[in-house]
Design an enzyme around this catalytic site. Structure first.
Site: not given
Ligand code: DX5
Ligand code: ZN
Length: 222
Positions: A173-175, A33, A66, A35, A8, A140-143, A64, A135, A31, A195-196
């Protein structure tokens, strides 16, 4: 089972997207995002930016969205030639109609579900889609930290996809990192957004390969 790794670019350097995309050229898809500051409390990029990213990216884009009113805004991304356009079930009023529009325009159609959104109402609609995005954090946010509580949805989806022999990718997607990817792959995911864990790595290409090999082993084991 084929495994896909989609870094991402939300975690990339926003002043250097062309260079950052070059660092992930061994990944499957980039990816992106989108938003709108309405569906989620954050603002990233829109159509003009996505069109330009597409021109410089060495790999296809996995969008993606959002955003609210996806019926109004999503088709333009498919018209721009996006490989894949995923919109949120919570934001759409006619998920099947929009999926058909996106496919007719030549994109893969994806349906995204927030952590608290149940999957059951959508199981019979799966043939209308090419991808379902579960999800694993609040969008809304990475990390943020991976939410294991979303894994039962993946298991239900994997069961539905396999028993009906559907050609449908299951994305998380996420973490996602080299530890949580084991859990997600074991639960049935085959497409992993990170992402991170990719962009904060010293060597993004090596991290992509680590994620890919870890997911492959876990996916075969399930
Ligand atoms: C969150 C985005 C994710 C985000 C993931 O709303 O949809 O794609 O970039 O970031 P990490 O991998 O850092 O959780
Ligand atoms: Zn995303």
């Amino acid at each position: 089972m084929a495994v896909r790794i989609n870094p991402s670019i939300l975690a990339a350097d926003f002043a250097n997207f062309e260079r950052e995309l070059g660092h992930i050229s061994t990944a499957d898809f980039a990816h992106v995002d989108v938003m709108d500051n309405h569906f989620v409390p954050n603002l990233t990029f829109g159509l003009t930016m996505v069109e330009r990213l597409q021109e410089v990216s060495p790999i296809p884009l996995d969008l993606h969205l959002m955003i609210t009113e996806p019926e109004r805004w999503a088709p333009a991304y498919a018209e721009a030639g996006a490989f894949s356009v995923t919109f949120h079930a919570e934001a759409a009023t006619d998920v099947v109609g929009l999926a058909r529009t996106l496919r007719a325009l030549g994109s893969r159609a994806g349906l995204a579900l927030k952590p608290g959104t149940p999957v059951e109402p959508y199981l019979e609609l799966l043939p209308e889609f090419d991808q379902v995005l579960v999800m694993t954090v609040e969008p809304g946010f990475g990390g943020q930290s991976f939410m294991e509580s979303t894994m039962p949805k993946l298991a239900l989806l994997r069961n539905a996809v396999d028993s009906a022999h559907l050609d449908l990718w299951l994305q998380v997607d996420g973490g996602i990192n080299e530890e949580t990817i084991v859990t997600a792959a074991s639960a049935g995911a085959d497409t992993f957004v990170a992402g991170s864990s990719v962009f904060r790595a010293e060597n993004p290409a090596a991290q992509i390969e680590l994620l890919r090999s870890t997911a492959s082993v876990s996916a075969h084991a399930h």
